[in-house]
Design a protein around this motif. Structure first.
Motif, mmCIF file in Angstrom:
data_model
loop_
_atom_site.group_PDB
_atom_site.id
_atom_site.type_symbol
_atom_site.label_atom_id
_atom_site.label_comp_id
_atom_site.label_asym_id
_atom_site.label_seq_id
_atom_site.Cartn_x
_atom_site.Cartn_y
_atom_site.Cartn_z
ATOM 1 N N ALA A 146 6.455 14.588 3.101
ATOM 2 C CA ALA A 146 5.145 15.209 2.903
ATOM 3 C C ALA A 146 4.499 15.556 4.240
ATOM 4 N N GLU A 147 4.694 14.697 5.234
ATOM 5 C CA GLU A 147 4.129 14.984 6.563
ATOM 6 C C GLU A 147 4.763 16.222 7.174
ATOM 7 N N VAL A 148 6.104 16.336 7.034
ATOM 8 C CA VAL A 148 6.801 17.481 7.608
ATOM 9 C C VAL A 148 6.339 18.780 6.938
ATOM 10 N N PHE A 149 6.169 18.749 5.617
ATOM 11 C CA PHE A 149 5.893 19.999 4.880
ATOM 12 C C PHE A 149 4.421 20.146 4.472
ATOM 13 N N GLU A 150 3.562 19.324 5.038
ATOM 14 C CA GLU A 150 2.121 19.442 4.799
ATOM 15 C C GLU A 150 1.785 19.398 3.318
ATOM 16 N N LEU A 151 2.364 18.425 2.634
ATOM 17 C CA LEU A 151 2.120 18.268 1.204
ATOM 18 C C LEU A 151 1.034 17.221 0.991
ATOM 19 N N PRO A 152 0.275 17.335 -0.089
ATOM 20 C CA PRO A 152 -0.817 16.379 -0.317
ATOM 21 C C PRO A 152 -0.303 14.969 -0.611
ATOM 22 N N ILE A 153 -1.116 14.003 -0.197
ATOM 23 C CA ILE A 153 -0.764 12.601 -0.408
ATOM 24 C C ILE A 153 -1.900 11.947 -1.187
ATOM 25 N N ILE A 154 -1.562 11.404 -2.337
ATOM 26 C CA ILE A 154 -2.570 10.747 -3.166
ATOM 27 C C ILE A 154 -2.137 9.306 -3.394
ATOM 28 N N ARG A 155 -2.984 8.375 -2.980
ATOM 29 C CA ARG A 155 -2.660 6.976 -3.274
ATOM 30 C C ARG A 155 -2.991 6.669 -4.724
ATOM 31 N N THR A 156 -2.075 5.995 -5.401
ATOM 32 C CA THR A 156 -2.368 5.584 -6.775
ATOM 33 C C THR A 156 -2.337 4.070 -6.931
ATOM 34 N N VAL A 157 -2.027 3.368 -5.837
ATOM 35 C CA VAL A 157 -2.160 1.909 -5.846
ATOM 36 C C VAL A 157 -3.053 1.552 -4.667
ATOM 37 N N GLN A 158 -4.076 0.754 -4.906
ATOM 38 C CA GLN A 158 -5.008 0.360 -3.850
ATOM 39 C C GLN A 158 -4.321 -0.608 -2.896
ATOM 40 N N PRO A 159 -4.100 -0.191 -1.640
ATOM 41 C CA PRO A 159 -3.471 -1.147 -0.708
ATOM 42 C C PRO A 159 -4.445 -2.279 -0.381
ATOM 43 N N PRO A 160 -3.949 -3.415 0.026
ATOM 44 C CA PRO A 160 -4.841 -4.538 0.331
ATOM 45 C C PRO A 160 -5.711 -4.227 1.547
ATOM 46 N N GLU A 161 -6.800 -4.947 1.656
ATOM 47 C CA GLU A 161 -7.713 -4.862 2.805
ATOM 48 C C GLU A 161 -6.910 -4.938 4.107
ATOM 49 N N GLY A 162 -7.186 -4.065 5.022
ATOM 50 C CA GLY A 162 -6.538 -4.161 6.327
ATOM 51 C C GLY A 162 -5.166 -3.520 6.393
ATOM 52 N N PHE A 163 -4.702 -2.929 5.298
ATOM 53 C CA PHE A 163 -3.390 -2.265 5.321
ATOM 54 C C PHE A 163 -3.479 -1.022 6.186
ATOM 55 N N ASP A 164 -2.626 -0.957 7.236
ATOM 56 C CA ASP A 164 -2.733 0.207 8.111
ATOM 57 C C ASP A 164 -1.453 1.031 8.137
ATOM 58 N N GLY A 165 -0.539 0.765 7.166
ATOM 59 C CA GLY A 165 0.698 1.527 7.128
ATOM 60 C C GLY A 165 0.502 2.864 6.438
ATOM 61 N N LYS A 166 1.592 3.520 6.200
ATOM 62 C CA LYS A 166 1.537 4.828 5.533
ATOM 63 C C LYS A 166 1.728 4.605 4.033
ATOM 64 N N ALA A 167 2.977 4.796 3.555
ATOM 65 C CA ALA A 167 3.196 4.549 2.127
ATOM 66 C C ALA A 167 3.026 3.060 1.836
ATOM 67 N N TYR A 168 2.430 2.756 0.677
ATOM 68 C CA TYR A 168 2.260 1.353 0.287
ATOM 69 C C TYR A 168 3.039 1.099 -0.997
ATOM 70 N N SER A 169 4.049 0.209 -0.914
ATOM 71 C CA SER A 169 4.919 0.028 -2.075
ATOM 72 C C SER A 169 4.683 -1.309 -2.769
ATOM 73 N N GLY A 170 3.662 -2.057 -2.331
ATOM 74 C CA GLY A 170 3.416 -3.363 -2.939
ATOM 75 C C GLY A 170 2.581 -3.272 -4.209
ATOM 76 N N ASP A 171 2.216 -4.450 -4.688
ATOM 77 C CA ASP A 171 1.433 -4.526 -5.922
ATOM 78 C C ASP A 171 -0.055 -4.308 -5.604
ATOM 79 N N GLY A 172 -0.807 -3.948 -6.635
ATOM 80 C CA GLY A 172 -2.241 -3.750 -6.471
ATOM 81 C C GLY A 172 -2.778 -2.983 -7.655
ATOM 82 N N PRO A 173 -4.084 -2.831 -7.741
ATOM 83 C CA PRO A 173 -4.660 -2.107 -8.875
ATOM 84 C C PRO A 173 -4.438 -0.599 -8.744
ATOM 85 N N ALA A 174 -4.201 0.044 -9.884
ATOM 86 C CA ALA A 174 -4.004 1.493 -9.889
ATOM 87 C C ALA A 174 -5.329 2.194 -9.614
#
Length: 944
Positions: free
Chosen positions: A442-470
Motif C-alpha cells: 500500500a505504501e508503494v502504490f499509495e493505497l488507502p490504509i484503514i485500521r479495523t482493529v484498535q492497536p493498544p496504547e503506545g503502539f507505534d508500528g505499521k500493520a497491527y496483527s494482534g488482538d483488540g476491539p474492531a
RNA sequence: GCCCGGGUGGUGGAAAGGCAGACACGGCCGCCUUAAAAGCGGCUGCCGAGAGGCGUGCGGGUUCGAGUCCCGCCCCGGGCACCA
C-alpha cells in the motif's frame, strides 16, 4: 603406516600375558557367541499365533516391547562408525528389557530400492538387484559382527518380491478406497458405488447414475479414489528424468537429490490423497510421544489455517479470496491476484479507467500490456530474488475494480508476485491496516490504509496483527478478533458472499516416478485409457528384466521435455493380455514405478508377521505388538529410533498409510510409532593442506597445538564422515583393533544418545581398559583360571553395588547409557581394589551385558553358569543398602562451603545442626547465626 | 523475521534448586622394565608459594542456596520463511 596398522602391530609384538582380554581374544569370543546365538535362536521373539509362535519360549505371554530402528539404505560404501550409533543404542536397550522380563521384538531390515543402485546399473550395466543384494549382505555381516540381537527370521528388504507383493497389495487397498468426510475415514470404493447406484449421492452434472455410460461412471468413481491419476502441475526434473514430490524439492526449487533445477509442468501422474487426512495427521500428533521439534515440523508442513472464502464481485464474475482474517474485511482497500491466476485474462479490460494513478500502470499504454510485461518480469526472477527480504513490493494494476461485499466499496485489483498461485485460492483481499505485507504494498502504490482493529496504547508500528476491539467495521465494532471472525462468517454465509473454510499447505502426494528400480504399479489401462486394478490374486507384478535401466535424461535446464520411463520401452511387457473377469483382453501396463518411500511406509507391520502368505499381517499379532495399550492410546511401535532428517517425508507418509489401513480394519493401531527418538550423529574432523586439498585424517598428527600431515601444517575442519573428506572410520576397523564389545561400549559412553558429537578413535582405549579390568576381575591373566571368591564383600562395596544397580536401572529406562556405563566403571574400579567377590562380580557382569554382550556371556560361563545370559534376571537393588550408615554434610556459611561433618544416617536434625555449628564455629567468628537450614541428607546452610 | 535446540575444564561429557566438573580421553609424576609398549598407582578447572580467591556465554532478579527458576541481551546449530 596408519594408526590401525601401528595398533595391530604393537599388539602382535607385545609381550602380553596369555589370557589378557586383547582384540584377538575379543574377536575369538565374539565369533563364538555370535554363532551360539544363531544356532540357538536366542533372540527369536515369539508371536501369540502363527508360524512364529512358541509357547515354550521364556518370554511367551510376557509383556511385550517393540523397538525399531529406521532401517538403512544399503549403500556401496558399507557402514562407517556413525551409522550404528542408534542401532547399538536400541540393541543395548532391548537386551536390558529382555532381562527385566519383556518379550522384546527388535528386528532389522533394508530399504533397498533407490537411486544409487540404479545409477550404478546405468553406468556399468550391473543389474541393480545384484548390487543391492551384495550391499545388503555386506550390511548384514557388519551388523552381525557388532553382536546385534535381532530376530533374524523377521528381516526383510523392500526389494524382496515377497515384500513388495504386499506393498502393491496396500496400493490396491488405497486405490480401492475413498475418504468419506462424513465418517472422517477411508471406506471401500464399493460403498461409494452403492451410494451412487441407490441415488443417495448426486452425480456432478445431476444426471441419473443409470443414464451414465460405463466410462462416465468410472471417471466419477476414479475422481474419489485415495490413489488417483491426475493431470496437474508437478515438479519435473529433466536432469533426473523424473518427477518429484513437493517434499523432495528444496526451497530454492532444486531437486533434493542431485541438486538439479525443477520445473512446474502439467503432467499425468499418480497422486495419493494425503490431504484428506490433513486434520487427523495434525490432530493425532498430540497423542504421540515424539520430540516437540518433529511435531512442530509436521504441523508446519501440514500448515492448516482456518478462515473464510469470500467472493468479491467484478464485471467478469467474482474473485474468490481466502483469508484467515475475515474480521478485517472492512479494511480491505484493494485485492491482489497471483500473476498466473486464471481469472486475470478474463478480467483485463481494453483501456485504463479514467483518472488512474500513473503509479499503478507501470507506464504501459493498456492493461494487457502491463500484465504481459509484469508476468514476463516475474517469470524471469529467481525464487531467491522473489523472496529476498530487502525486496520492495512489486505489482501492477490490471485495470478493473472489484466490490467489497460488506460496504460496496470500489477497490482496485492488482497482480503481484507476493501472492502465490499455489496457496489458498491464489487471490487475496489486501488489508494493509492488519497485514505487514499489504501495508508495504500500500505504501508503494499509495493505497488507502484503514485500521479495523484498535492497536493498544503506545503502539507505534505499521500493520497491527494482534488482538483488540474492531473499529471502522460497522456491525463488528467493539468485538474482539475471534468474535468478529465468527460474526462476519455467519453474515457472509447468510448473504451468500462466502463461507468459513480451512486450507492446508499440504498438497497431495505425487506417487509415481519415472525410474526402473522401484515397485511396479499393480495397474493396467484398458481401451478407455482409465486405470484398472490387477486383482489381488495376480500379485505380485514383478519388475521385468530390461536392457536399459535409465529413464531418458535431458539437459537439466530444458524444461520443455517429457518423461520417458525405462519400463515403457519394454513393449512385450507393457502390452499384455489378461483375463480380469470378463474374458481375455488387451491391456497396457502402467510403466511408472513407486517412489522410494513406498517400502518404508509399512515395514513396521511386516516385521510382525513376515511369513504370512495370506495377509499383510495377522491382526492378532499386530494387536499384541502394536495395539493400543490403554483407552485413548493410538498404539504403535513402543520405541522408534532414527535421524531427524526423516521428520517430514518418511514419518508423514508412514502415518498416512497406517491410518488408511486402520480405517479399512486391517490393523488395530491408528499410529505407526507411539514413541519417536532422534539419535544424534557422529561426525569427524577432516584436514586440508595449504592448497585446500583434503588429506587422509588418520595420517594427521597433532602436536604443539597444531596439526601436521607428513610434517606439513594442515587445517582442521569438521563434517560428515565420508570418502570426500577422507575421514571414514569403519566398525570393521574398530572390531579388528579393539573388538566389537569395546566399540559398543565406547559409542554408548561418548555422550547422550540424542546429541551429535565428534568421533575420536584415540579415546576408544578407555573403553577397552574398562573391559580389560572387568575381565581381570574374573580371569587370571597368566592361567586363565577364575579368580572369583565366594566370600561376601565388605559393607562399603556392597552399598556401592546397590547404589549402582538402582542407578543403572534408572539410566537404562531413560536411555542414558553414558551415565550407566560411568556407574559400571566406578563399580569395577572399586571391585579391583577389594577381594573379587562373587556377590559383586556377578551383578556387575549382568549389568554390563547389554553393552558388552559377548564378553558378558563369556564371563558368565567362567562364573560357572550354563546357557546364555540373555534371559537372566537383571540385578535388583536391596533397598536397605541404599541408605548410608553415615552422612557427610557440607556446611555452608552465607552460601560458601566452610566445613564438612560426618554424622550417623539416623541422626536427628538437632544433632546435625549442633555438629554443623560446631564445625563452622571458627568461620562464624563468634557471631550468632541468624538462620540455620538443615536439608535432611543433603547439607546445612548457616546465615549470619 | 518467526519457531525449536544449545553455550559447563585442553577434549567428550556428569550434576531430583543443595559439595560444579562424576566417568572417560589427553597431559604431568611415579611403579614395573636394560629400554619401550602394555599394565598399575597418584595429580590434573583457573589465579595463587600458601592461606585463600575466582569460576557453568553476558547483565540483572528470585532464594538461606542458581549450571538448574524468572527477565533482558550475545553467540552457535537446526527448521520454516511474502502461506493471506
Amino acid at each position: 603406516m596408519t594408526f590401525f596398522e601401528v595398533a595391530a602391530m604393537s599388539e602382535a609384538e607385545a609381550d602380553i600375558p596369555p589370557f589378557r582380554y586383547t582384540a584377538a581374544m575379543a574377536g575369538e569370543i565374539e565369533t563364538r557367541w555370535q554363532n551360539y546365538w544363531d544356532e540357538h535362536g536366542t533372540f527369536h521373539a515369539p508371536n501369540p499365533s502363527g508360524p512364529l509362535s512358541d509357547p515354550d519360549h521364556p518370554r511367551a505371554g510376557a509383556p511385550k516391547l517393540y523397538v525399531m530402528d529406521m532401517f538403512p539404505y544399503p549403500s556401496g560404501q558399507g557402514l562407517h562408525v556413525g551409522h550404528p550409533l542408534g542401532y547399538i543404542g536400541t540393541d543395548s536397550y532391548t537386551r536390558y528389557a529382555r532381562m527385566v522380563g519383556y518379550n522384546v521384538l527388535h528386528p532389522m531390515g533394508f530399504d533397498a530400492f533407490g537411486l544409487p543402485a540404479e545409477q550404478y546399473a546405468v553406468q556399468t550395466g550391473t543389474h541393480p538387484r545384484k548390487t543391492t543384494e551384495e550391499n545388503v549382505e555386506r550390511y548384514r555381516a557388519q551388523l552381525r559382527r557388532l553382536g546385534m540381537a535381532y530376530d533374524n527370521r523377521r528381516t526383510l528388504a523392500t526389494t524382496d518380491v515377497e515384500y513388495y507383493r504386499w506393498t502393491q497389495w496396500i496400493f490396491l487397498q488405497i486405490f480401492n478406497s475413498w475418504y468419506d468426510p462424513e465418517h472422517k475415514r477411508a471406506r471401500p470404493i464399493s460403498a461409494l458405488v452403492l451410494e451412487y447406484e441407490k441415488g443417495d449421492r448426486v452425480t456432478p452434472d445431476n444426471r441419473a447414475w443409470e443414464d451414465l455410460t460405463d466410462v462416465e461412471r468410472r471417471e466419477i468413481i476414479d475422481a474419489h479414489r485415495l490413489a488417483y491419476v491426475s493431470e496437474a502441475p508437478v515438479n519435473w526434473c529433466p536432469g533426473l528424468g523424473t518427477v518429484l514430490a513437493n517434499e523432495e524439492v528444496t526451497p530454492d526449487g532444486r531437486s533434493e537429490r542431485g541438486n538439479y533445477p525443477v520445473f512446474k509442468r502439467s503432467l499425468k501422474q499418480w497422486m495419493m490423497r494425503i490431504t484428506a487426512y490433513g486434520d487427523r495427521l495434525l490432530e493425532d500428533l498430540d497423542g504421540l510421544d515424539w520430540p516437540d521439534k518433529v511435531k512442530a515440523m509436521q504441523r508446519n508442513w501440514i500448515g492448516r489455517s482456518t478462515g473464510a472464502h469470500i467472493g468479491f464481485p467484478t464485471a467478469a464474475g467474482p474473485i474468490h479470496v481466502f483469508t484467515t482474517r475475515p474480521d478485517t474485511i472492512f479494511g480491505a482497500t484493494y485485492a491482489v491476484l497471483a500473476p498466473e491466476h486464471a481469472l486475470v485474462d478474463e478480467l483485463v479490460p481494453e483501456q485504463w479507467p479514467a483518472g488512474v494513478n500513473p503509479l499503478w500502470t507501470g507506464g504501459h499504454a493498456t492493461p494487457a500490456e502491463a500484465v504481459a510485461a509484469y508476468r514476463a518480469e516475474a517469470a524471469a526472477r529467481t525464487d531467491a530474488e522473489r523472496t529476498s527480504e530487502s525486496k520492495e513490493k512489486t505489482g501492477v494494476f490490471i485495470g478493473v475494480y472489484a466490490t467489497n461485499p460488506v460496504n460496496d466499496a470500489r477497490i482496485p485489483v492488482f497482480i503481484a508476485d507476493y501472492v502465490l498461485a499455489g496457496y489458498g485460492t491464489g487471490a487475496i483481499m489486501a488489508v494493509p491496516g492488519q497485514d505487514e505485507r499489504d501495508w508495504e504494498f500500500a505504501e508503494v502504490f499509495e493505497l488507502p490504509i484503514i485500521r479495523t482493529v484498535q492497536p493498544p496504547e503506545g503502539f507505534d508500528g505499521k500493520a497491527y496483527s494482534g488482538d483488540g476491539p474492531a473499529i471502522n467495521s460497522a456491525f463488528l465494532d467493539g468485538l474482539n478478533v475471534d468474535d468478529a471472525k465468527a460474526e462476519i462468517i455467519s453474515w457472509l454465509e447468510e448473504h451468500n458472499y462466502g463461507y468459513g473454510a480451512t486450507t492446508y499447505r499440504l498438497r497431495d502426494w505425487l506417487f509415481s516416478r519415472q525410474r526402473y528400480w522401484g515397485e511396479p504399479f499393480p495397474i493396467v489401462y484398458d481401451e478407455s485409457g482409465l486405470p484398472v486394478a490387477i486383482p489381488e490374486d495376480m500379485l505380485p507384478v514383478e519388475l521385468p528384466e530390461v536392457d536399459d535401466f535409465s529413464p531418458r535424461l535431458f539437459d537439466p535446464d530444458d524444461a520443455d521435455t517429457e518423461p520417458e520411463t525405462p519400463l515403457s520401452r519394454k513393449s512385450d511387457w507393457v502390452n499384455v493380455t489378461l483375463d480380469l473377469g470378463d474374458g481375455p483382453k488387451q491391456y497396457r501396463r502402467e510403466t511408472n514405478t513407486m517412489p522410494q518411500w513406498a517400502g518404508s511406509c509399512w515395514y513396521e507391520l511386516r516385521y510382525l508377521d513376515p511369513r504370512d502368505e495370506s495377509s499383510m499381517v495377522d491382526i492378532d499379532n499386530e494387536r499384541y505388538w502394536m495395539g493400543p495399550q490403554t483407552e485413548g492410546d493410538p498404539g504403535g511401535v513402543d520405541l522408534y529410533v532414527g535421524g531427524v532428517e526423516h521428520a517430514v517425508l518418511h514419518l508423514l507418509y508412514a502415518r498416512f498409510w497406517h491410518k488408511v489401513l486402520y480405517d479399512l480394519g486391517y490393523i488395530s493401531s491408528s499410529e505407526p510409532f507411539r514413541k519417536l527418538f532422534n539419535q544424534g550423529y557422529i561426525q569427524a574432523y577432516a584436514y586440508r593442506d595449504g592448497r585446500g586439498l583434503i588429506v587422509p585424517a588418520e595420517e594427521v598428527e597433532e602436536r604443539d597445538g597444531g596439526f601436521f600431515h607428513n610434517g606439513v601444517p594442515v587445517f582442521q575442519e569438521y563434517g560428515k564422515m565420508g570418502k570426500g573428506l577422507k575421514n571414514v572410520v569403519t566398525p570393521d576397523e574398530m572390531c579388528e583393533v579393539y573388538g566389537a564389545d569395546t566399540f559398543r561400549v565406547y559409542e554408548m559412553s561418548m555422550g547422550p544418545l540424542d546429541v551429535s558429537r565428534p568421533w575420536a578413535t584415540r579415546a576408544v582405549v578407555g573403553s577397552q581398559r574398562f573391559l580389560q579390568r572387568l575381565w581381570r576381575l574374573v580371569v587370571d591373566e597368566q592361567t586363565g583360571e577364575s579368580r572369583v571368591v565366594d566370600e561376601e564383600t565388605d559393607a562399603e562395596t556392597r552399598r556401592l553395588l546397590h547404589r549402582v544397580i538402582a542407578g543403572v536401572r534408572g539410566d537404562m529406562e531413560d536411555l542414558h547409557f553414558n551415565t550407566a556405563i560411568a556407574k559400571l566403571i566406578e563399580l569395577t574400579n572399586r571391585a579391583t581394589q577389594v577381594a573379587p567377590s562373587r556377590e559383586v562380580i556377578e551383578p556387575l557382569v549382568l549389568m554390563t551385558s547389554p553393552f558388552a554382550p559377548h564378553l558378558a556371556e563369556e564371563l558368565w560361563r567362567k562364573l560357572g553358569h550354563e546357557g546364555s545370559i540373555a534371559y537372566v534376571d537383571f540385578p535388583t537393588p536391596d533397598e536397605s543398602q541404599l541408605v548410608a550408615e553415615s552422612v557427610t554434610y557440607p556446611v555452608q556459611v552465607n552460601g560458601k562451603v566452610r566445613a564438612r561433618v560426618e554424622v550417623p544416617a539416623d541422626a536427628s536434625e538437632e544433632d546435625v545442626r549442633a555438629a554443623a555449628l560446631e564445625a563452622v564455629a571458627s568461620s562464624l567468628g563468634g557471631k550468632e547465626p541468624r538462620k540455620v537450614i538443615v536439608v535432611a541428607g543433603r547439607m546445612v546452610s548457616v546465615v549470619v
